[in-house]
Scaffold this motif. Sequence first.
Motif, PDB file in Angstrom:
ATOM      1  N   GLY A  99      21.100   7.593   7.099  1.00  0.00           N
ATOM      2  CA  GLY A  99      21.495   8.846   7.736  1.00  0.00           C
ATOM      3  C   GLY A  99      21.018  10.084   6.999  1.00  0.00           C
ATOM      4  N   TRP A 100      20.129   9.882   6.014  1.00  0.00           N
ATOM      5  CA  TRP A 100      19.609  11.027   5.270  1.00  0.00           C
ATOM      6  C   TRP A 100      18.571  11.798   6.079  1.00  0.00           C
ATOM      7  CZ3 TRP A 100      18.443   8.672  -0.263  1.00  0.00           C
ATOM      8  CH2 TRP A 100      19.639   8.178  -0.797  1.00  0.00           C
ATOM      9  N   VAL A 101      17.929  11.085   6.987  1.00  0.00           N
ATOM     10  CA  VAL A 101      16.886  11.697   7.822  1.00  0.00           C
ATOM     11  C   VAL A 101      17.215  11.415   9.275  1.00  0.00           C
ATOM     12  CG1 VAL A 101      14.440  11.663   8.448  1.00  0.00           C
ATOM     13  CG2 VAL A 101      15.116  11.441   6.043  1.00  0.00           C
ATOM     14  N   ASP A 102      17.149  12.448  10.097  1.00  0.00           N
ATOM     15  CA  ASP A 102      17.383  12.282  11.531  1.00  0.00           C
ATOM     16  C   ASP A 102      16.086  11.788  12.169  1.00  0.00           C
ATOM     17  OD1 ASP A 102      17.886  12.439  14.212  1.00  0.00           O
ATOM     18  OD2 ASP A 102      18.688  14.471  14.171  1.00  0.00           O
ATOM     19  N   PRO A 103      16.098  10.598  12.771  1.00  0.00           N
ATOM     20  CA  PRO A 103      14.857  10.061  13.352  1.00  0.00           C
ATOM     21  C   PRO A 103      14.258  10.964  14.423  1.00  0.00           C
ATOM     22  CG  PRO A 103      16.767   8.791  14.072  1.00  0.00           C
ATOM     23  CD  PRO A 103      17.236   9.672  12.962  1.00  0.00           C
ATOM     24  N   THR A 104      15.091  11.765  15.069  1.00  0.00           N
ATOM     25  CA  THR A 104      14.561  12.664  16.105  1.00  0.00           C
ATOM     26  C   THR A 104      13.685  13.758  15.502  1.00  0.00           C
ATOM     27  OG1 THR A 104      16.531  14.086  15.998  1.00  0.00           O
ATOM     28  CG2 THR A 104      16.556  12.266  17.571  1.00  0.00           C
ATOM     29  N   SER A 106       0.830  -1.197   0.000  1.00  0.00           N
ATOM     30  CA  SER A 106       0.000   0.000   0.000  1.00  0.00           C
ATOM     31  C   SER A 106       0.869   1.253   0.000  1.00  0.00           C
ATOM     32  CB  SER A 106      -0.914   0.018   1.233  1.00  0.00           C
ATOM     33  OG  SER A 106      -0.146   0.213   2.414  1.00  0.00           O
ATOM     34  N   LEU A 107       0.245   2.396  -0.268  1.00  0.00           N
ATOM     35  CA  LEU A 107       0.966   3.673  -0.281  1.00  0.00           C
ATOM     36  C   LEU A 107       1.564   3.962   1.088  1.00  0.00           C
ATOM     37  CD1 LEU A 107       1.533   5.933  -2.349  1.00  0.00           C
ATOM     38  CD2 LEU A 107      -0.400   7.182  -1.369  1.00  0.00           C
ATOM     39  N   GLU A 108       0.813   3.671   2.132  1.00  0.00           N
ATOM     40  CA  GLU A 108       1.302   3.907   3.494  1.00  0.00           C
ATOM     41  C   GLU A 108       2.502   3.015   3.802  1.00  0.00           C
ATOM     42  OE1 GLU A 108      -0.330   3.872   8.134  1.00  0.00           O
ATOM     43  OE2 GLU A 108      -1.688   3.429   6.463  1.00  0.00           O
ATOM     44  N   GLU A 109       2.434   1.751   3.392  1.00  0.00           N
ATOM     45  CA  GLU A 109       3.555   0.834   3.609  1.00  0.00           C
ATOM     46  C   GLU A 109       4.784   1.298   2.832  1.00  0.00           C
ATOM     47  OE1 GLU A 109       1.120  -3.351   4.367  1.00  0.00           O
ATOM     48  OE2 GLU A 109       1.578  -2.692   2.335  1.00  0.00           O
ATOM     49  N   ALA A 110       4.561   1.776   1.604  1.00  0.00           N
ATOM     50  CA  ALA A 110       5.666   2.277   0.787  1.00  0.00           C
ATOM     51  C   ALA A 110       6.331   3.481   1.448  1.00  0.00           C
ATOM     52  CB  ALA A 110       5.162   2.639  -0.607  1.00  0.00           C
ATOM     53  N   GLN A 111       5.526   4.373   1.989  1.00  0.00           N
ATOM     54  CA  GLN A 111       6.058   5.552   2.683  1.00  0.00           C
ATOM     55  C   GLN A 111       6.931   5.142   3.859  1.00  0.00           C
ATOM     56  OE1 GLN A 111       2.402   7.551   3.677  1.00  0.00           O
ATOM     57  NE2 GLN A 111       2.265   8.626   1.722  1.00  0.00           N
ATOM     58  N   THR A 112       6.452   4.158   4.627  1.00  0.00           N
ATOM     59  CA  THR A 112       7.196   3.686   5.798  1.00  0.00           C
ATOM     60  C   THR A 112       8.516   3.046   5.379  1.00  0.00           C
ATOM     61  OG1 THR A 112       5.150   3.294   7.028  1.00  0.00           O
ATOM     62  CG2 THR A 112       7.131   2.158   7.803  1.00  0.00           C
ATOM     63  N   LEU A 113       8.494   2.225   4.338  1.00  0.00           N
ATOM     64  CA  LEU A 113       9.708   1.559   3.866  1.00  0.00           C
ATOM     65  C   LEU A 113      10.752   2.577   3.396  1.00  0.00           C
ATOM     66  CD1 LEU A 113       8.190  -1.438   1.859  1.00  0.00           C
ATOM     67  CD2 LEU A 113       9.573  -1.600   3.930  1.00  0.00           C
ATOM     68  N   VAL A 114      10.308   3.546   2.597  1.00  0.00           N
ATOM     69  CA  VAL A 114      11.238   4.545   2.067  1.00  0.00           C
ATOM     70  C   VAL A 114      11.818   5.394   3.200  1.00  0.00           C
ATOM     71  CG1 VAL A 114      11.416   6.627   0.657  1.00  0.00           C
ATOM     72  CG2 VAL A 114      10.193   4.643  -0.222  1.00  0.00           C
ATOM     73  N   MET A 115      10.977   5.807   4.134  1.00  0.00           N
ATOM     74  CA  MET A 115      11.463   6.629   5.246  1.00  0.00           C
ATOM     75  C   MET A 115      12.433   5.843   6.122  1.00  0.00           C
ATOM     76  SD  MET A 115      11.534   9.602   6.419  1.00  0.00           S
ATOM     77  CE  MET A 115      10.211  10.323   5.438  1.00  0.00           C
ATOM     78  N   THR A 116      12.150   4.562   6.338  1.00  0.00           N
ATOM     79  CA  THR A 116      13.054   3.722   7.129  1.00  0.00           C
ATOM     80  C   THR A 116      14.414   3.616   6.453  1.00  0.00           C
ATOM     81  OG1 THR A 116      11.191   2.419   7.974  1.00  0.00           O
ATOM     82  CG2 THR A 116      13.381   1.428   8.129  1.00  0.00           C
ATOM     83  N   ALA A 117      14.408   3.466   5.138  1.00  0.00           N
ATOM     84  CA  ALA A 117      15.663   3.391   4.386  1.00  0.00           C
ATOM     85  C   ALA A 117      16.450   4.691   4.520  1.00  0.00           C
ATOM     86  CB  ALA A 117      15.377   3.090   2.914  1.00  0.00           C
ATOM     87  N   ARG A 118      15.766   5.809   4.452  1.00  0.00           N
ATOM     88  CA  ARG A 118      16.443   7.108   4.561  1.00  0.00           C
ATOM     89  C   ARG A 118      17.030   7.311   5.947  1.00  0.00           C
ATOM     90  NH1 ARG A 118      11.763  10.590   1.277  1.00  0.00           N
ATOM     91  NH2 ARG A 118      12.240   9.678  -0.776  1.00  0.00           N
ATOM     92  N   VAL A 119      16.339   6.818   6.962  1.00  0.00           N
ATOM     93  CA  VAL A 119      16.863   6.908   8.328  1.00  0.00           C
ATOM     94  C   VAL A 119      18.114   6.048   8.477  1.00  0.00           C
ATOM     95  CG1 VAL A 119      16.409   6.334  10.748  1.00  0.00           C
ATOM     96  CG2 VAL A 119      14.657   7.504   9.401  1.00  0.00           C
ATOM     97  N   GLU A 135       6.167  14.992  15.579  1.00  0.00           N
ATOM     98  CA  GLU A 135       4.843  14.677  15.035  1.00  0.00           C
ATOM     99  C   GLU A 135       4.077  13.789  15.995  1.00  0.00           C
ATOM    100  OE1 GLU A 135       5.144  13.087  11.170  1.00  0.00           O
ATOM    101  OE2 GLU A 135       6.261  14.783  10.357  1.00  0.00           O
ATOM    102  N   ALA A 136       4.792  12.804  16.575  1.00  0.00           N
ATOM    103  CA  ALA A 136       4.157  11.918  17.549  1.00  0.00           C
ATOM    104  C   ALA A 136       3.789  12.693  18.797  1.00  0.00           C
ATOM    105  CB  ALA A 136       5.079  10.757  17.881  1.00  0.00           C
TER     106      ALA A 136
END
Length: 329
Positions: free
Chosen positions: A304-309, A288-301, A314-315
């Motif tokens: 080191g492209w995205v700081d998880p903090t 799904s689109l939501e699953e794809a978003q999660t996978l891509v964001m996890t890869a970026r984290v 948002e949470a």
Amino acid sequence: FMAELFKMEVPEIYDGVIEIKAVARDPGSRAKIAVISYDNSIDPVGACVGMRGSRVQAVVGELQGEKIDIIPWNEDQATFLVNALQPAEVSKVVFDEEANKIEVVVPDEQLSLAIGRRGQNVRLASQLTGLDIDILTDEEESKRRQAEFNSRTALFMEALDLDEFFAQLLVAEGFTNLEEVAYVEQDELLTIDGVDEGTAAELQARARDVLEAKNKAALEAARALGAEDSLIEFEGLTPQMVEALAKDGVKTLEDFATCADWELAGGWTTVNGQRVKDEGLLEPFDVSLEEAQTLVMTARVLLGWVDPTELEPEADDAEDDDDNEEVGA
């Protein structure tokens, strides 16, 4: 703009008794507007139409004759969609919550009306509801379901070395793929007539053997295409998914992290007024689109492209909103 025009013409909207929940327009041609009343004694559609159509005609006049369908809003998405597809009649609605798609079945003679001229009616209904809509006739649905039944029967016959009758039993019980047979609780297989514990265990063993062989073959094919360990070992991707990605040139975790969610899950774009389907690389695997978003964001984290903090506020905001709601209650 159209919503503001209705607010000017319909006092109940201005006063908040009636709310406009959604609007979809094909400017200069046709529009749909969804409304709800917070007063049971007031019909939201009737109020917007006005005596002898006076209110809606005033809005139509401002829009140089644009046709307007006024739709009663309903929080049940299937019911809302049936309303949104008016004036076409709908036989059946099947909603896929995970994929955020909906399948609508209409009588054969209602197909052209449901789709509308140049796809206008279904396009506006899709915009109004925020759903991808597939429209089938009763005959098309019957043929498709029969084709699916035959395809799944053939799959079980070939992969599990079953006779046609036994394979049809599996399909009739709702099994659609080898993964379900391999990893379902054994009790679910025991509900099938003629299946005892020994037979169930043998079925699951055969299914797992086939899946393991397919995974091995897919992994070898992916490596041959140049897929690197960073992608192969990324959690959330199966060997078949990695192979599909590698075939399209996505061979490293870096390549994967640059993908857009719609490139993976698929979606729709509008070209010359027509909705065109974009096939996603992982769409055949029901990502799904939501699953794809999660996978891509996890890869970026991970890269080191995205700081998880940076994702944490948002949470925190969501928790604050919940706290405010509790205080307000």
